[in-house]
Motif scaffolding. Structure first.
Motif, PDB file in Angstrom:
ATOM      1  N   ASP A  86       0.838  -1.188   0.000  1.00  0.00           N
ATOM      2  CA  ASP A  86       0.000   0.000   0.000  1.00  0.00           C
ATOM      3  C   ASP A  86       0.878   1.245   0.000  1.00  0.00           C
ATOM      4  O   ASP A  86       1.546   1.546   0.989  1.00  0.00           O
ATOM      5  N   GLN A  88       0.045   4.430  -0.057  1.00  0.00           N
ATOM      6  CA  GLN A  88      -0.393   5.546   0.777  1.00  0.00           C
ATOM      7  C   GLN A  88       0.182   5.455   2.189  1.00  0.00           C
ATOM      8  O   GLN A  88       0.449   6.465   2.834  1.00  0.00           O
ATOM      9  N   GLY A  89       0.379   4.226   2.660  1.00  0.00           N
ATOM     10  CA  GLY A  89       0.926   4.043   4.003  1.00  0.00           C
ATOM     11  C   GLY A  89       2.383   4.448   4.120  1.00  0.00           C
ATOM     12  O   GLY A  89       2.931   4.501   5.228  1.00  0.00           O
ATOM     13  N   TRP A 141       2.060  10.482  -6.109  1.00  0.00           N
ATOM     14  CA  TRP A 141       1.439   9.183  -5.844  1.00  0.00           C
ATOM     15  C   TRP A 141       0.381   8.853  -6.887  1.00  0.00           C
ATOM     16  O   TRP A 141       0.287   7.722  -7.361  1.00  0.00           O
ATOM     17  N   TYR A 174       3.862  -2.631   7.539  1.00  0.00           N
ATOM     18  CA  TYR A 174       4.674  -3.363   6.573  1.00  0.00           C
ATOM     19  C   TYR A 174       5.583  -4.376   7.263  1.00  0.00           C
ATOM     20  O   TYR A 174       5.773  -4.334   8.482  1.00  0.00           O
ATOM     21  N   HIS A 188       5.117  -5.491   1.694  1.00  0.00           N
ATOM     22  CA  HIS A 188       3.825  -6.026   2.107  1.00  0.00           C
ATOM     23  C   HIS A 188       4.041  -6.906   3.342  1.00  0.00           C
ATOM     24  O   HIS A 188       5.035  -7.644   3.407  1.00  0.00           O
TER      25      HIS A 188
END
Length: 267
Positions: A86, A88-89, A141, A174, A188
């Motif tokens: 992800d 955005q994280g 992004w 993560y 991930h």
């Protein structure tokens, strides 16, 4: 039991400290392949700078890259599996790096992005040259539409120790691993070399006892413990050696060749 799959880390394991694949190591791996053992390179590198070593040895099959986040087929370069992260994280980690002067890059399967590729410090530029990668400029992004594979922080060992300690206190979304003295990787949460190796092996009907894995650093522990025979290089940290079944010679002494000769060619 016969070894059907040989999983090999690249930097610090397959290659010596000059980033070279020696002729004897190459010869041993080709002989092992001819004898029926599939060679799978398992690296923190991406497919683009891992596949060339397979091509040099005339080997096809698969490479497990970005510490398990991306598995690619050698000949077609097709991605057969990935653990996409992800993006955005990543904002807090990007902000931390920019605020504290920590170099970072963001990786897709085949791309590597940095803030200012034209203004990289010499040490950083040399690092990318050694890893055969040409950084691209990190877009916004919204414009980075390809799935993300890995976020890497790079710097002196003292700086990376501090980063690892501080990020270790965060509620990380993560999987964080140290892939070298100078590198910290975020991926991930389910991604690891061991998880990717397990998925690939099961797709081929290969059981752990038929797998030989060789590595030298913390990001290799998951595959060393999954494989029926996990071997650490002599240049490994003590924790990695403790996780392995056996220790071979260092990467500068062609430890991979010695281990494969012992466990594959001599049986």
């Amino acid at each position: 039991m016969t070894i059907k799959l040989i999983a090999l880390d690249v930097d610090g394991t397959l290659l010596n400290d000059h980033h070279e694949l020696t002729e004897w190591t190459q010869e041993i791996l080709i002989r092992a392949s001819q004898q029926g053992a599939e060679i799978v390179l398992c690296s923190g590198r991406g497919p683009a700078n891992t596949i060339p070593f397979m091509k040099r040895m005339g080997l096809d099959g698969y490479v497990i890259t970005h510490n398990g986040a991306v598995t690619a087929e050698v000949e077609s370069r097709e991605i057969v599996h990935r653990f996409a992260m992800d993006g955005q994280g990543l904002e807090p980690f990007v902000t931390y790096c920019r605020t504290n002067g920590v170099h970072f890059d963001i990786n897709t399967a085949f791309g590597l992005y940095v803030d200012q590729p034209e203004g990289l410090e010499l040490q950083v530029r040399e690092m990318y040259n050694n890893f055969m990668m040409e950084p691209l400029k990190l877009p916004q992004w919204a414009d980075l539409t390809e799935p993300l594979a890995k976020f890497t922080a790079f710097g002196p060992i003292e700086q990376m120790n501090k980063v690892q300690q501080e990020w270790g206190t965060w509620n990380l979304p993560y999987y964080m691993t140290r892939s070298g003295d100078f590198f910290i990787d975020l991926m991930h949460p389910e991604a690891s070399k061991g998880a990717a190796l397990k998925r690939l092996a099961e797709s081929k009907g290969i059981v752990p006892s038929e797998i030989l894995a060789i590595g030298n650093y913390y990001n290799d522990i998951t595959m060393l413990t999954y494989a029926g025979k996990g071997i650490a290089m002599d240049n490994s940290p003590e924790e990695v050696k403790a996780a392995a079944d056996e220790v071979t010679l260092s990467n500068n002494e062609q430890g991979v060749a010695h281990a494969v000769q012992k466990h594959v060619l001599a049986v």
